[in-house]
Write an enzyme that holds these catalytic residues in place. Structure first.
Site, PDB file in Angstrom:
ATOM      1  N   ASP A  67     -42.056  14.973 -74.960  1.00 33.85           N
ATOM      2  CA  ASP A  67     -42.157  14.480 -76.334  1.00 33.85           C
ATOM      3  C   ASP A  67     -43.180  15.253 -77.166  1.00 33.85           C
ATOM      4  O   ASP A  67     -43.992  16.030 -76.627  1.00 33.85           O
ATOM      5  CB  ASP A  67     -42.517  12.981 -76.334  1.00 33.85           C
ATOM      6  CG  ASP A  67     -43.517  12.607 -75.246  1.00 33.85           C
ATOM      7  OD1 ASP A  67     -44.285  13.478 -74.822  1.00 33.85           O
ATOM      8  OD2 ASP A  67     -43.516  11.441 -74.821  1.00 33.85           O
ATOM      9  N   ASN A 136     -47.125  -0.746 -71.589  1.00 36.85           N
ATOM     10  CA  ASN A 136     -45.960  -1.607 -71.851  1.00 36.85           C
ATOM     11  C   ASN A 136     -44.723  -1.133 -71.075  1.00 36.85           C
ATOM     12  O   ASN A 136     -43.619  -1.595 -71.339  1.00 36.85           O
ATOM     13  CB  ASN A 136     -45.662  -1.642 -73.347  1.00 36.85           C
ATOM     14  CG  ASN A 136     -45.347  -0.252 -73.904  1.00 36.85           C
ATOM     15  OD1 ASN A 136     -45.232   0.709 -73.151  1.00 36.85           O
ATOM     16  ND2 ASN A 136     -45.201  -0.153 -75.209  1.00 36.85           N
ATOM     17  N   HIS A 138     -43.504   1.976 -71.088  1.00 35.37           N
ATOM     18  CA  HIS A 138     -42.717   3.060 -71.689  1.00 35.37           C
ATOM     19  C   HIS A 138     -42.779   4.324 -70.830  1.00 35.37           C
ATOM     20  O   HIS A 138     -43.751   4.564 -70.120  1.00 35.37           O
ATOM     21  CB  HIS A 138     -43.117   3.338 -73.154  1.00 35.37           C
ATOM     22  CG  HIS A 138     -44.410   4.045 -73.366  1.00 35.37           C
ATOM     23  ND1 HIS A 138     -45.218   3.827 -74.462  1.00 35.37           N
ATOM     24  CD2 HIS A 138     -45.058   5.001 -72.640  1.00 35.37           C
ATOM     25  CE1 HIS A 138     -46.272   4.605 -74.395  1.00 35.37           C
ATOM     26  NE2 HIS A 138     -46.202   5.332 -73.306  1.00 35.37           N
ATOM     27  N   GLU A 143     -40.027   3.152 -75.973  1.00 38.71           N
ATOM     28  CA  GLU A 143     -40.770   1.900 -75.988  1.00 38.71           C
ATOM     29  C   GLU A 143     -39.861   0.742 -75.558  1.00 38.71           C
ATOM     30  O   GLU A 143     -38.635   0.904 -75.515  1.00 38.71           O
ATOM     31  CB  GLU A 143     -41.291   1.647 -77.413  1.00 38.71           C
ATOM     32  CG  GLU A 143     -42.194   2.756 -77.964  1.00 38.71           C
ATOM     33  CD  GLU A 143     -43.604   2.748 -77.373  1.00 38.71           C
ATOM     34  OE1 GLU A 143     -43.804   2.192 -76.268  1.00 38.71           O
ATOM     35  OE2 GLU A 143     -44.504   3.328 -78.003  1.00 38.71           O
TER      36      GLU A 143
HETATM   37  C1  F6R Z   1     -46.594  11.559 -72.597  1.00 39.78           C
HETATM   38  C2  F6R Z   1     -45.714  10.422 -72.508  1.00 39.78           C
HETATM   39  C3  F6R Z   1     -46.200   9.024 -72.340  1.00 39.78           C
HETATM   40  C4  F6R Z   1     -47.439   8.897 -71.456  1.00 39.78           C
HETATM   41  C5  F6R Z   1     -47.912   7.445 -71.411  1.00 39.78           C
HETATM   42  C6  F6R Z   1     -49.160   7.278 -70.591  1.00 39.78           C
HETATM   43  O1  F6R Z   1     -45.861  12.753 -72.702  1.00 39.78           O
HETATM   44  O2  F6R Z   1     -44.557  10.631 -72.579  1.00 39.78           O
HETATM   45  O3  F6R Z   1     -45.162   8.239 -71.811  1.00 39.78           O
HETATM   46  O4  F6R Z   1     -47.125   9.341 -70.163  1.00 39.78           O
HETATM   47  O5  F6R Z   1     -48.151   6.994 -72.704  1.00 39.78           O
HETATM   48  O6  F6R Z   1     -50.203   7.928 -71.232  1.00 39.78           O
HETATM   49  P1  F6R Z   1     -51.638   8.079 -70.531  1.00 39.78           P
HETATM   50  O7  F6R Z   1     -51.425   8.958 -69.375  1.00 39.78           O
HETATM   51  O8  F6R Z   1     -52.504   8.714 -71.590  1.00 39.78           O
HETATM   52  O9  F6R Z   1     -52.070   6.707 -70.150  1.00 39.78           O
END
Ligand code: F6R
Length: 245
Positions: A67, A136, A138, A143
């Protein structure tokens, strides 16, 4: 799903890096799906180390990131393009034209998303997809309530995600509200998936992913339907897991 609970983040990161390096040795021209955020930082540090020790040659590797924030330039230090350069790409011998990250500045989002999917297909599909997980549940920026059938698209960030990611920005107001993200379907097409999580704030999401119902309310729960998933967590993130789900 295989689940490995490690004693700490350092051990988990080393294990994840060895998993990815093993894949590169097995298939030097492999296609990796990569993630950003805090979770994979240690894995990337270890991969850089393995590269310096000549155990991970990225010269033929192709990468696709999950992303990118919409409306954010790759030069911006908050962009995922900048993150990847800083933590991994700038330190290994990956070829620039083998790196793919959605263009957050695109003038034509639909075309950008279609092209991104096409490029993944043209590269032969993703061999190993690395994932973090949101509190959550995701994955990517899919989401809760995201469609399981979604391909790469422009998505809205959840309030909780904006809150969580504000630590990377000067203020909460600066966190973009939208991102271009690979969809659940794009992720599920990867031949192997490696999901990482550390810290107690991820424990509930990990429990729901592994032991909860398969539901769009916890997007990562869809991984129960994938034939080859490895989940590596530290003790804190795995603290709510029973012996058997
Ligand atoms: C990042 C992504 C997100 C993160 C998730 C966890 O490319 O796609 O799904 O993996 O938000 O983020 P952290 O590791 O910062 O807790």
């Amino acid at each position: 799903m295989r689940v490995i609970v490690d004693k700490d983040y350092q051990t988990l990161s080393r294990r994840a890096a060895l998993f990815l390096a093993g894949e590169i040795i097995r298939k030097p021209d492999t296609v990796l799906g990569l993630a950003t955020g805090s979770t994979p930082v240690g894995t990337y540090q270890q991969l850089v180390k393995l590269h310096q020790e000549r155990m991970a040659d990225f010269s033929e590797v192709t990468t696709f990131n999950l992303d990118e924030y919409y409306g954010v330039s790759p030069d911006n230090q908050c962009s995922y393009a900048w993150f990847m350069d800083h933590h991994l790409f700038g330190h290994v011998n990956v070829q620039r034209n083998n790196i793919h990250i959605p263009n957050g500045l695109t003038q034509d989002v639909e075309l950008e998303c279609r092209n991104y999917e096409d490029k993944i297909q043209q590269a032969g599909g993703i061999e190993v997809q690395l994932l973090g997980i949101g509190r959550n549940g995701h994955i990517g920026f899919n989401e809760p309530s995201s469609e399981f059938a979604a391909h790469t698209s422009l998505v809205e960030l959840d309030q909780g995600t904006i809150e969580a990611n504000s630590r990377f920005f000067d203020s909460r107001d600066q966190v973009p509200r939208q991102a271009i993200s690979m969809g659940i379907k794009s992720i599920m097409k990867a031949r192997r998936i490696l999901l990482l999580a550390n810290g107690s704030e991820k424990a509930e999401a990990i429990y729901n992913t592994l032991c909860g119902p398969i539901t769009p309310q916890c997007p990562a729960s869809v991984l129960q339907l994938h034939p080859d998933v490895t989940i590596m967590v530290d003790k804190e993130a795995g603290k709510d897991l029973p012996r058997e789900c």
